[in-house]
Design a protein around this motif. Structure first.
Motif, PDB file in Angstrom:
ATOM      1  N   LEU A  57       0.827  -1.208   0.000  1.00 51.03           N
ATOM      2  CA  LEU A  57       0.000   0.000   0.000  1.00 51.03           C
ATOM      3  C   LEU A  57       0.859   1.254   0.000  1.00 51.03           C
ATOM      4  O   LEU A  57       1.930   1.299   0.618  1.00 51.03           O
ATOM      5  CB  LEU A  57      -0.919   0.007   1.220  1.00 51.03           C
ATOM      6  N   PRO A  58       0.396   2.296  -0.677  1.00 56.96           N
ATOM      7  CA  PRO A  58       1.131   3.574  -0.657  1.00 56.96           C
ATOM      8  C   PRO A  58       0.980   4.250   0.697  1.00 56.96           C
ATOM      9  O   PRO A  58       0.123   3.883   1.508  1.00 56.96           O
ATOM     10  CB  PRO A  58       0.428   4.382  -1.755  1.00 56.96           C
ATOM     11  N   SER A  59       1.812   5.236   0.959  1.00 57.55           N
ATOM     12  CA  SER A  59       1.664   6.019   2.186  1.00 57.55           C
ATOM     13  C   SER A  59       0.328   6.751   2.145  1.00 57.55           C
ATOM     14  O   SER A  59      -0.183   7.091   1.077  1.00 57.55           O
ATOM     15  CB  SER A  59       2.815   7.012   2.330  1.00 57.55           C
ATOM     16  N   MET A  60      -0.231   6.976   3.327  1.00 60.76           N
ATOM     17  CA  MET A  60      -1.560   7.584   3.389  1.00 60.76           C
ATOM     18  C   MET A  60      -1.600   8.612   4.498  1.00 60.76           C
ATOM     19  O   MET A  60      -0.643   8.732   5.281  1.00 60.76           O
ATOM     20  CB  MET A  60      -2.614   6.497   3.603  1.00 60.76           C
ATOM     21  N   PRO A  61      -2.669   9.390   4.577  1.00 59.86           N
ATOM     22  CA  PRO A  61      -2.778  10.377   5.654  1.00 59.86           C
ATOM     23  C   PRO A  61      -2.520   9.736   7.012  1.00 59.86           C
ATOM     24  O   PRO A  61      -2.956   8.609   7.275  1.00 59.86           O
ATOM     25  CB  PRO A  61      -4.234  10.862   5.527  1.00 59.86           C
ATOM     26  N   SER A  62      -1.825  10.448   7.895  1.00 59.91           N
ATOM     27  CA  SER A  62      -1.338   9.858   9.141  1.00 59.91           C
ATOM     28  C   SER A  62      -2.447   9.380  10.071  1.00 59.91           C
ATOM     29  O   SER A  62      -2.237   8.486  10.885  1.00 59.91           O
ATOM     30  CB  SER A  62      -0.466  10.865   9.888  1.00 59.91           C
ATOM     31  N   HIS A  63      -3.631   9.968   9.967  1.00 56.90           N
ATOM     32  CA  HIS A  63      -4.723   9.582  10.864  1.00 56.90           C
ATOM     33  C   HIS A  63      -5.635   8.534  10.238  1.00 56.90           C
ATOM     34  O   HIS A  63      -6.672   8.185  10.799  1.00 56.90           O
ATOM     35  CB  HIS A  63      -5.550  10.808  11.260  1.00 56.90           C
ATOM     36  N   LEU A  64      -5.224   7.996   9.063  1.00 56.14           N
ATOM     37  CA  LEU A  64      -5.986   6.956   8.381  1.00 56.14           C
ATOM     38  C   LEU A  64      -5.194   5.654   8.442  1.00 56.14           C
ATOM     39  O   LEU A  64      -3.970   5.654   8.328  1.00 56.14           O
ATOM     40  CB  LEU A  64      -6.207   7.357   6.922  1.00 56.14           C
ATOM     41  N   ALA A  65      -5.892   4.525   8.640  1.00 55.35           N
ATOM     42  CA  ALA A  65      -5.195   3.245   8.774  1.00 55.35           C
ATOM     43  C   ALA A  65      -5.903   2.159   7.971  1.00 55.35           C
ATOM     44  O   ALA A  65      -7.132   2.112   7.924  1.00 55.35           O
ATOM     45  CB  ALA A  65      -5.120   2.828  10.238  1.00 55.35           C
ATOM     46  N   PRO A  66      -5.120   1.261   7.323  1.00 56.60           N
ATOM     47  CA  PRO A  66      -5.703   0.117   6.633  1.00 56.60           C
ATOM     48  C   PRO A  66      -5.786  -1.084   7.569  1.00 56.60           C
ATOM     49  O   PRO A  66      -4.956  -1.262   8.465  1.00 56.60           O
ATOM     50  CB  PRO A  66      -4.690  -0.150   5.518  1.00 56.60           C
ATOM     51  N   VAL A  67      -6.796  -1.914   7.366  1.00 53.24           N
ATOM     52  CA  VAL A  67      -6.940  -3.157   8.119  1.00 53.24           C
ATOM     53  C   VAL A  67      -7.236  -4.271   7.125  1.00 53.24           C
ATOM     54  O   VAL A  67      -8.120  -4.144   6.274  1.00 53.24           O
ATOM     55  CB  VAL A  67      -8.080  -3.078   9.158  1.00 53.24           C
ATOM     56  N   LEU A  68      -6.485  -5.353   7.225  1.00 50.23           N
ATOM     57  CA  LEU A  68      -6.718  -6.513   6.381  1.00 50.23           C
ATOM     58  C   LEU A  68      -7.891  -7.297   6.959  1.00 50.23           C
ATOM     59  O   LEU A  68      -7.812  -7.828   8.059  1.00 50.23           O
ATOM     60  CB  LEU A  68      -5.456  -7.376   6.343  1.00 50.23           C
ATOM     61  N   SER A  69      -8.990  -7.380   6.204  1.00 54.32           N
ATOM     62  CA  SER A  69     -10.230  -7.971   6.715  1.00 54.32           C
ATOM     63  C   SER A  69     -10.544  -9.338   6.126  1.00 54.32           C
ATOM     64  O   SER A  69     -11.530  -9.968   6.503  1.00 54.32           O
ATOM     65  CB  SER A  69     -11.414  -7.031   6.443  1.00 54.32           C
ATOM     66  N   GLY A  70      -9.740  -9.807   5.196  1.00 56.10           N
ATOM     67  CA  GLY A  70      -9.961 -11.101   4.561  1.00 56.10           C
ATOM     68  C   GLY A  70      -9.046 -11.212   3.362  1.00 56.10           C
ATOM     69  O   GLY A  70      -8.285 -10.283   3.060  1.00 56.10           O
ATOM     70  N   ASN A  71      -9.125 -12.333   2.664  1.00 58.98           N
ATOM     71  CA  ASN A  71      -8.211 -12.491   1.530  1.00 58.98           C
ATOM     72  C   ASN A  71      -8.597 -11.645   0.324  1.00 58.98           C
ATOM     73  O   ASN A  71      -7.831 -11.536  -0.632  1.00 58.98           O
ATOM     74  CB  ASN A  71      -8.060 -13.964   1.141  1.00 58.98           C
ATOM     75  N   SER A  72      -9.784 -11.021   0.378  1.00 59.04           N
ATOM     76  CA  SER A  72     -10.213 -10.146  -0.717  1.00 59.04           C
ATOM     77  C   SER A  72     -10.510  -8.718  -0.271  1.00 59.04           C
ATOM     78  O   SER A  72     -10.841  -7.878  -1.102  1.00 59.04           O
ATOM     79  CB  SER A  72     -11.474 -10.723  -1.390  1.00 59.04           C
ATOM     80  N   TRP A  73     -10.406  -8.438   1.021  1.00 58.60           N
ATOM     81  CA  TRP A  73     -10.879  -7.158   1.538  1.00 58.60           C
ATOM     82  C   TRP A  73      -9.810  -6.420   2.346  1.00 58.60           C
ATOM     83  O   TRP A  73      -9.124  -7.012   3.187  1.00 58.60           O
ATOM     84  CB  TRP A  73     -12.095  -7.360   2.437  1.00 58.60           C
ATOM     85  N   ILE A  74      -9.707  -5.117   2.094  1.00 59.24           N
ATOM     86  CA  ILE A  74      -8.935  -4.204   2.917  1.00 59.24           C
ATOM     87  C   ILE A  74      -9.866  -3.052   3.295  1.00 59.24           C
ATOM     88  O   ILE A  74     -10.560  -2.500   2.433  1.00 59.24           O
ATOM     89  CB  ILE A  74      -7.709  -3.643   2.174  1.00 59.24           C
ATOM     90  N   ASP A  75      -9.893  -2.687   4.577  1.00 59.60           N
ATOM     91  CA  ASP A  75     -10.726  -1.586   5.035  1.00 59.60           C
ATOM     92  C   ASP A  75      -9.856  -0.396   5.421  1.00 59.60           C
ATOM     93  O   ASP A  75      -8.812  -0.564   6.077  1.00 59.60           O
ATOM     94  CB  ASP A  75     -11.560  -2.005   6.248  1.00 59.60           C
ATOM     95  N   PHE A  76     -10.303   0.792   5.048  1.00 53.14           N
ATOM     96  CA  PHE A  76      -9.619   2.030   5.413  1.00 53.14           C
ATOM     97  C   PHE A  76     -10.540   2.828   6.327  1.00 53.14           C
ATOM     98  O   PHE A  76     -11.691   3.100   5.975  1.00 53.14           O
ATOM     99  CB  PHE A  76      -9.277   2.845   4.166  1.00 53.14           C
ATOM    100  N   ALA A  77     -10.031   3.183   7.497  1.00 52.65           N
ATOM    101  CA  ALA A  77     -10.828   3.933   8.469  1.00 52.65           C
ATOM    102  C   ALA A  77      -9.886   4.765   9.331  1.00 52.65           C
ATOM    103  O   ALA A  77      -8.670   4.732   9.166  1.00 52.65           O
ATOM    104  CB  ALA A  77     -11.652   2.977   9.331  1.00 52.65           C
ATOM    105  N   ASN A  78     -10.442   5.516  10.258  1.00 53.18           N
ATOM    106  CA  ASN A  78      -9.625   6.295  11.181  1.00 53.18           C
ATOM    107  C   ASN A  78      -8.707   5.373  11.972  1.00 53.18           C
ATOM    108  O   ASN A  78      -9.083   4.246  12.320  1.00 53.18           O
ATOM    109  CB  ASN A  78     -10.507   7.083  12.139  1.00 53.18           C
ATOM    110  N   VAL A  79      -7.519   5.856  12.288  1.00 51.51           N
ATOM    111  CA  VAL A  79      -6.575   5.076  13.090  1.00 51.51           C
ATOM    112  C   VAL A  79      -7.216   4.631  14.402  1.00 51.51           C
ATOM    113  O   VAL A  79      -6.945   3.532  14.909  1.00 51.51           O
ATOM    114  CB  VAL A  79      -5.300   5.915  13.373  1.00 51.51           C
ATOM    115  N   SER A  80      -8.073   5.456  14.958  1.00 57.15           N
ATOM    116  CA  SER A  80      -8.689   5.165  16.252  1.00 57.15           C
ATOM    117  C   SER A  80      -9.827   4.160  16.169  1.00 57.15           C
ATOM    118  O   SER A  80     -10.372   3.746  17.202  1.00 57.15           O
ATOM    119  CB  SER A  80      -9.203   6.464  16.881  1.00 57.15           C
ATOM    120  N   VAL A  81     -10.196   3.730  14.966  1.00 54.20           N
ATOM    121  CA  VAL A  81     -11.277   2.767  14.803  1.00 54.20           C
ATOM    122  C   VAL A  81     -10.748   1.352  14.957  1.00 54.20           C
ATOM    123  O   VAL A  81      -9.743   0.978  14.359  1.00 54.20           O
ATOM    124  CB  VAL A  81     -11.943   2.912  13.414  1.00 54.20           C
TER     125      VAL A  81
END
Length: 268
Positions: free
Chosen positions: A170-194
């Protein structure tokens, strides 16, 4: 290894859905609903990356009995009332669209409070969208949806099941945004605090339930914080290796072998 849970006072049980409670055909164990009905002293929490409206639709007999951690922890609902939320800025939603909307094989779902939004795609892609979102609007442009809702996350569906490889690149992203690997087909992007764990802590505070009185089950890395927020944490036998390393216990059976219910049946 399993805890002698009959000697523990469990007041809350939190279960992930896909890969955990549900089998590979997305079926709910036949005795899960009866178990909830016969254990009113235990608050059951459904903790999922799925949309609230989809989760509620899946449990019509006990919908009012459950609490729901939806969208990987961005929303918490109880009896149709939102009791906790953590939503993205419109700028971060726009960044996700700018970055991923034109990537081949990738399809974005904007996950809002009122509905989810995605562009038309192949039947396979749209079927995967419908699987997780009961309220799903198809739009010509995702940009047009930004001001229409409050967004919990942006979900990325990688149609070739290559999400884990993509996650590592993944490329660099806004510091308060975080990716989460949710499955073999899914990536979720949400607030770091989520996280499901942050949502669980809000539930524990609202219900005055201690971490030591809570049990949780999960299978993938979006369940990590959920498991860490509950003293009696179970990673599924079929779960991600890193989650199994972190959990207090690993179930002896997979989600296709009734792994969750084999533990819950011991709770008295």
């Amino acid at each position: 290894m399993n805890l002698d849970i009959k000697n523990h006072d469990i007041k809350l049980v939190a279960v992930d859905m896909d890969g955990t409670l549900l089998d590979s055909e997305k079926n709910i164990p036949v005795d899960f609903v009866p178990w909830v009905q016969t254990h009113p002293e235990i608050q059951t929490v459904i903790a999922s990356g799925r949309q609230y409206y989809k989760l509620k639709e899946m449990f019509p007999e006990i919908a009012e009995r459950l609490m729901y951690v939806a969208e990987n922890g961005s929303f918490v609902f109880r009896q149709d009332k939102m009791i906790y939320s953590n939503t993205m800025t419109r700028e971060d939603v726009r960044w996700c669209i700018d970055t991923f909307d034109s990537v081949e094989g990738c399809h974005l779902v904007l996950c809002g409070e009122k509905s989810a939004y995605m562009k038309h795609a192949s039947k396979y892609v749209e079927d995967n969208g419908h699987m997780y979102y009961a309220r799903l609007a198809f739009v010509d442009s995702l940009y047009d949806s930004i001001d229409k809702d409050n967004f919990a996350k942006v979900a990325l569906f990688e149609e070739h099941a290559g999400a884990e490889k993509m996650f590592r690149e993944l490329p660099s992203m806004p510091s308060h945004l975080a990716p989460v690997l949710s499955g073999n087909s899914w990536i979720d992007f949400a607030n770091v605090s989520v996280s499901k764990g942050a949502a669980m802590e809000a539930i524990q505070k609202a219900l005055d339930i201690d971490k030591n009185e809570c049990m949780a089950f999960g299978d993938y890395m979006n369940d990590y914080d959920l498991l860490m927020s509950c003293e009696e944490s179970y990673a599924m036998k079929n779960g991600h290796p890193k989650l199994k390393d972190a959990a207090k216990y690993v179930t002896e059976y997979t989600n296709d072998e009734d792994g969750v219910m084999r533990i819950l049946r011991e709770l008295e």
